[in-house]
Design a protein around this motif. Sequence first.
Motif, PDB file in Angstrom:
ATOM      1  N   GLY A  92       0.813  -1.212   0.000  1.00 46.34           N
ATOM      2  CA  GLY A  92       0.000   0.000   0.000  1.00 46.34           C
ATOM      3  C   GLY A  92       0.842   1.255   0.000  1.00 46.34           C
ATOM      4  N   LEU A  93       0.186   2.380  -0.287  1.00 42.87           N
ATOM      5  CA  LEU A  93       0.877   3.658  -0.351  1.00 42.87           C
ATOM      6  C   LEU A  93       1.192   4.189   1.044  1.00 42.87           C
ATOM      7  CD1 LEU A  93      -1.027   5.590  -3.175  1.00 42.87           C
ATOM      8  CD2 LEU A  93       1.360   4.859  -3.215  1.00 42.87           C
ATOM      9  N   ALA A  94       2.318   4.865   1.138  1.00 42.77           N
ATOM     10  CA  ALA A  94       2.699   5.595   2.348  1.00 42.77           C
ATOM     11  C   ALA A  94       3.191   6.961   1.895  1.00 42.77           C
ATOM     12  CB  ALA A  94       3.777   4.850   3.117  1.00 42.77           C
ATOM     13  N   TYR A  95       3.284   7.880   2.827  1.00 38.10           N
ATOM     14  CA  TYR A  95       3.756   9.205   2.434  1.00 38.10           C
ATOM     15  C   TYR A  95       4.983   9.597   3.253  1.00 38.10           C
ATOM     16  CZ  TYR A  95       1.219  11.075   6.527  1.00 38.10           C
ATOM     17  OH  TYR A  95       0.760  11.339   7.800  1.00 38.10           O
ATOM     18  N   MET A  96       5.779  10.477   2.637  1.00 39.75           N
ATOM     19  CA  MET A  96       7.038  10.901   3.230  1.00 39.75           C
ATOM     20  C   MET A  96       7.041  12.401   3.464  1.00 39.75           C
ATOM     21  SD  MET A  96      10.902  10.980   1.766  1.00 39.75           S
ATOM     22  CE  MET A  96      10.807  12.767   1.640  1.00 39.75           C
ATOM     23  N   THR A  97       7.516  12.807   4.636  1.00 44.83           N
ATOM     24  CA  THR A  97       7.771  14.208   4.941  1.00 44.83           C
ATOM     25  C   THR A  97       9.239  14.323   5.339  1.00 44.83           C
ATOM     26  OG1 THR A  97       7.276  14.078   7.306  1.00 44.83           O
ATOM     27  CG2 THR A  97       5.408  14.411   5.811  1.00 44.83           C
ATOM     28  N   TYR A  98       9.652  15.513   5.731  1.00 40.73           N
ATOM     29  CA  TYR A  98      11.036  15.679   6.174  1.00 40.73           C
ATOM     30  C   TYR A  98      11.294  14.954   7.492  1.00 40.73           C
ATOM     31  CZ  TYR A  98       9.328  19.267   9.435  1.00 40.73           C
ATOM     32  OH  TYR A  98       8.663  19.930  10.442  1.00 40.73           O
ATOM     33  N   ARG A  99      10.219  14.469   8.149  1.00 41.10           N
ATOM     34  CA  ARG A  99      10.377  13.719   9.398  1.00 41.10           C
ATOM     35  C   ARG A  99      10.543  12.221   9.158  1.00 41.10           C
ATOM     36  NH1 ARG A  99       6.059  17.318  10.804  1.00 41.10           N
ATOM     37  NH2 ARG A  99       6.699  18.850  12.363  1.00 41.10           N
TER      38      ARG A  99
END
Length: 732
Positions: free
Chosen positions: A589-596
């Motif tokens: 499944g999809l996951a999302y990325m931030t600078y954290r």
Amino acid sequence: MAPHGNRLLPLLLALLAAAASAPSSVSGDERAVVEVSGPPDGVVWVAQLSDLHFSVHHPERAYDFRRYVGPALAMVNPDLVFITGDLTDGKSKDLLTMKQNEVEWIEYRSTMKDIMERSKLPGRIFYDLRGNHDSFGVTTSGGDDDFYRKYSINTKLGRQGRVQSVTLENSGRKHLFVGFDSTMEIGLRGPTNLFGHPTDKQLIELDQSLSQWDTEFDKAPVTKITVGHFPLSFSALTESGKSIKDVFLKHLLSAYLCGHLHSRFGKNLKRYYHRTTQEPSLYEHYFQFNMHQGYTIQSAKENCSEEAAHIEEFWEWEMGDWRRRRTMRILAIDDGYVSFTDIDFSLGSKSIIIVPTFPLDSRFMQRRSAPRDFKCHVKGASTFDTVRALVFSRQEIVSVSVKIYDSRPGNLEVVFDTEMKRVSANESRGDMYLAPWNWRAFADPSPNRYWLQIEVMDITGDTSVSQLRPFSVNGLFAKVCWTWKEFFVMGIQWASVYHLALRCALALIFVVLLVPRALIVLFKDQSGYTYLRANGSQWTLLKYLVGGFIWLFVELSRTILVWSLLWVYIIYLLVFPWLFGHPLTLDSGLAYMTYRGWTLKRSNEAFHAGSPDVMVIVLPHLCFVVLPTIVILAAMAAERTAFREHYFSQSGKKKDDHFQKSRRQVERDSLWSGRWIRKILIVLCLVVLWKHWKQCRGLVKAYAMNPLLHSPVYFYFVPALIVFSVYKTSSI
């Protein structure tokens, strides 16, 4: 109640005795001692290999491993063999898609089986640790995609824990080896799988394994060595902010052997740690500028008391990789003195291998406690009385000699040259050669005055010499300076520096966008081009440069639409996900990325992973895309303003007058003919776009994403903004 108490008292005492005899967390297998029988007495040696990167796209790596390592291990006959991670490559041919490949693991298992057969070494002495490449895309430890659990030697022998230990004993001295796996519990796909991630639980297990012999009543000498994949510069802190380094210092470790970095960064990937009595300065939490930073030469008057013996120190020795350099390391422990030799198979097999064991190399092997050994003879004067070396050969050895050179005259001059004698013994595990010497004659305040070399000749006439190495019987360090690449990977604590670098980059962006706008509000037209440019002697060169730099961003802030769009993008990077993708597998499944880091879901619960690993995406984007874009757009806005001023000064027109000449005619007649500065800036824009495109292409391949659907802002905002700014600044 008294009778019951009398019956319980012996039981309680028995339980307490059992608890005292064995630490609660150390199993019986971990406490088991492997007796190393046979001469040379007091000496053990092990082999280390790292970063094999067996790949379906590079079959020569496994082929060369079979060809060279098997015969070499048969010749060396090590007591243990450690393979410290990255057993397989897990990369596509273009190096952009990273996931487990079962074919590579089958090749690894087959190769290691062949190595054991050729070397005639028992499988139980082999320990293979997981590296970050061995965890790419592994959703759960022990799952169907965790091929390490299926094909590794450790798993085959039932070694299931993340911390494994084995103790070798020879001539009453114990040698404790502890290996640990600090890869991610859930293995992200690269490039955001770069750091070791030890947990608090793992540090407790590591602490207990290293202390398993500390409660022994006989207090037999124990040399402690740890092995792992990640250097400490690429190891994150635990959940509670604890560091592996503190555990190592606590247990008076001799050395930590690791891999991960590869030889392309340099050959001096080594670092000395010790605990100082003074509080370390702030920058020391982030940087160490040389290999021995903080080391001071001890005074001539040594404290020989037992209390002075406990100096908290250890060496970190990263070794070269098999992937490109075809390197193998032999590490020897001779009466507690630890030394090593790295063998390079890139030019072919070796018929002779030499491991000098005493005196030690004063660059990489001396410890702060060594001067105390010299002054107090803690290990006995007999330890110093001979030069010693292990020699391994396929053929019968004819002669072994030792040469000592004096470098003081300005060149190397031989001051000691003698034959070494083999320690004769039946059923020897390996050949140890000795040469008596007057070691006191080589005591010198300079740690690199005297250099040692061993020369060996076999019955076929083949000769081999060891590398020249400086030594200091005084126990002093010969200082070695890192190259900038070595400092970059060994001297920087990247897990800590990431957050500092991120804050600095964001602060710089805020400053260059906010301060010029504030200048416009406060000083109005006084911050314009005519006010800031140099005017005779009124401005020095420095003021001119500073004023010109400020003027660039002042003009950018005057271009309200472009300036506002930059703020929109910065706020987006701080608040919203940078991208969506598949950091584990396509089925996860999809996951999302931030600078954290990445935000993943497991059992309908969200959790974070990949910090500080995401720095390989975040910092390059901010430093090589966003910041250069801001500077270039500011320069384009300033160039447009300067050209307008020049045009009106040449034409005699006011800003509100209609043009009487075409722009092409004006440009042809002006100093700015063709606006060549603008053309240079457009070329720089193309360079930034190329850098951005390369990073975006890598992310698309790495995380199986569609740019239009999964990350349109991150992928297209900067190119669109550059195109718009080029158009906006084209007219005057």
